[in-house]
Design an enzyme around this catalytic site. Structure first.
Site, mmCIF file in Angstrom:
data_model
loop_
_atom_site.group_PDB
_atom_site.id
_atom_site.type_symbol
_atom_site.label_atom_id
_atom_site.label_comp_id
_atom_site.label_asym_id
_atom_site.label_seq_id
_atom_site.Cartn_x
_atom_site.Cartn_y
_atom_site.Cartn_z
ATOM 1 N N GLU A 143 0.855 -1.196 0.000
ATOM 2 C CA GLU A 143 0.000 0.000 0.000
ATOM 3 C C GLU A 143 0.887 1.240 0.000
ATOM 4 O O GLU A 143 1.876 1.309 0.711
ATOM 5 C CB GLU A 143 -0.929 -0.030 1.239
ATOM 6 C CG GLU A 143 -1.710 1.217 1.510
ATOM 7 C CD GLU A 143 -2.543 1.719 0.323
ATOM 8 O OE1 GLU A 143 -3.276 0.930 -0.308
ATOM 9 O OE2 GLU A 143 -2.422 2.933 0.016
ATOM 10 N N ASP A 159 5.415 2.448 -3.201
ATOM 11 C CA ASP A 159 4.780 2.600 -4.501
ATOM 12 C C ASP A 159 5.118 1.347 -5.311
ATOM 13 O O ASP A 159 6.295 0.980 -5.435
ATOM 14 C CB ASP A 159 5.326 3.851 -5.196
ATOM 15 C CG ASP A 159 4.520 4.173 -6.450
ATOM 16 O OD1 ASP A 159 4.169 3.235 -7.199
ATOM 17 O OD2 ASP A 159 4.254 5.356 -6.677
ATOM 18 N N THR A 184 -13.619 -7.491 -1.052
ATOM 19 C CA THR A 184 -12.779 -6.406 -0.540
ATOM 20 C C THR A 184 -13.715 -5.308 -0.007
ATOM 21 O O THR A 184 -14.923 -5.336 -0.244
ATOM 22 C CB THR A 184 -11.887 -5.820 -1.659
ATOM 23 O OG1 THR A 184 -12.679 -4.950 -2.462
ATOM 24 C CG2 THR A 184 -11.278 -6.900 -2.517
ATOM 25 N N ASP A 215 -6.920 2.011 -8.510
ATOM 26 C CA ASP A 215 -7.286 3.386 -8.865
ATOM 27 C C ASP A 215 -7.360 3.512 -10.390
ATOM 28 O O ASP A 215 -6.460 3.056 -11.095
ATOM 29 C CB ASP A 215 -6.253 4.370 -8.317
ATOM 30 C CG ASP A 215 -6.289 4.446 -6.791
ATOM 31 O OD1 ASP A 215 -7.324 4.067 -6.206
ATOM 32 O OD2 ASP A 215 -5.289 4.867 -6.185
#
Ligand code: SAM
Length: 212
Positions: free
Chosen positions: A68, A95, A192, A117
Site C-alpha cells: 500500500e 509505490d 474487498t 485506482d
C-alpha cells in the site's frame, strides 16, 4: 481514500512489527524472511487490508504480503491486525512502481489487484496497476506458473486492462463481467472493502485471471 494525512501514521508504521521496514533488503530472501517454504502471494494496492487478512486466516500455508502506497491507509490495516494477529501476513508501504526492487525474478507465486485506482486521464494510463508497464514488472517477479487476479467495478478500467493484456505475452485464463452472478468464478470469492461498497449499489464486478 481520504485518510492520507492522519497525524503520526508514519511513526506508527515505522515501529510496527507487521510492517517490513527495509523491503529491498529482503529481495530474493522472502522465504527465509517468513521462515518457511510456503508460496508468497501479494496484493498490490491493498487499502485497509480486509481481503488479504481474510485469505491469510483461511490459508495458513501461504505467506501474504500487502502493498500500500499511503501510510494513513496502511494504518487502518494495522489497527485491524491488532484485533486478530496472524503469523503469515506482512505489509509494505511503498509505490508498486518499485516492485522489481523488492522481489527477485519468479519469487512471487500469485498477485492480486483489487479495485485499482482508475487514473482516468489518458496521460496517466501507465500509472494504472493493470497497465502494460505494470504487467512487465509483474512478469519479472511472478513465478512462470503463477497467475494474476484483477477485479473492479470500473468498466472503463476493465476494458483498458483487457486491451493491455492483448498487447503483451499474458493470456486471459478466465474472465467474467458479473462476478457475483458467475457461480464458477465466484466460488470462494473474498470481498474487498470496495467490492462490498460498490456491489451493494448494484454495480457488476468484472474479473479476469491472467497468466503466461
Ligand atoms: N484493494 C482495496 C479494496 O479493493 O478495497 C483498496 C482499493 S483502493 C481504490 C486502491 C488502493 O490502492 C488505495 O489504497 C491506493 O492508495 C493504493 N494504490 C494505488 N496506487 C498504488 C501504487 N502505485 N502502489 C501501491 N498502492 C497503490
Amino acid at each position: 481514500m481520504r485518510l492520507r494525512n492522519i497525524t503520526g501514521s508514519r511513526e506508527v508504521i515505522a515501529e510496527n512489527e507487521y510492517v517490513v521496514q527495509e523491503p529491498k533488503e529482503q529481495k530474493g530472501k522472502w522465504k527465509s524472511f517468513f521462515g518457511n517454504d510456503n508460496p508468497v502471494h501479494l496484493e498490490i494496492g491493498m487499502g485497509k487490508g480486509r481481503f488479504l487478512m481474510t485469505l491469510a486466516e483461511q490459508n495458513p500455508g501461504v505467506n501474504y504480503i500487502g502493498i500500500e502506497k499511503y501510510s494513513s491507509v496502511l494504518l487502518r490495516a494495522l489497527q485491524k491486525m491488532e484485533q486478530n494477529p496472524l503469523p503469515n501476513i506482512r505489509f509494505i508501504r511503498m509505490d508498486a512502481e518499485e516492485i522489481t526492487e523488492v522481489f527477485a525474478k519468479g519469487e512471487v507465486d500469485k498477485i492480486y489487484l483489487n479495485f485499482s485506482d482508475p487514473w482516468p486521464k489518458d496521460r496517466h494510463a501507465k500509472r494504472r496497476l493493470p497497465s502494460r508497464q505494470f504487467l512487465a514488472r509483474y512478469d519479472e517477479i511472478l513465478n512462470p506458473a503463477g497467475d494474476l487476479e484483477f477485479k473492479t467495478d470500473n468498466k472503463d478500467l476493465f476494458t483498458f486492462a483487457e486491451e493491455e493484456v492483448a498487447e503483451t505475452k499474458w493470456e486471459i485464463r478466465a474472465i467474467t463481467y458479473d462476478l457475483h452472478n458467475d457461480s464458477k468464478m465466484c466460488e470462494g470469492n473474498v470481498m474487498t472493502e470496495y467490492e462490498e461498497k460498490f456491489s451493494s449499489k448494484g454495480n457488476p464486478i468484472y474479473k479476469y485471471i491472467i497468466g503466461r
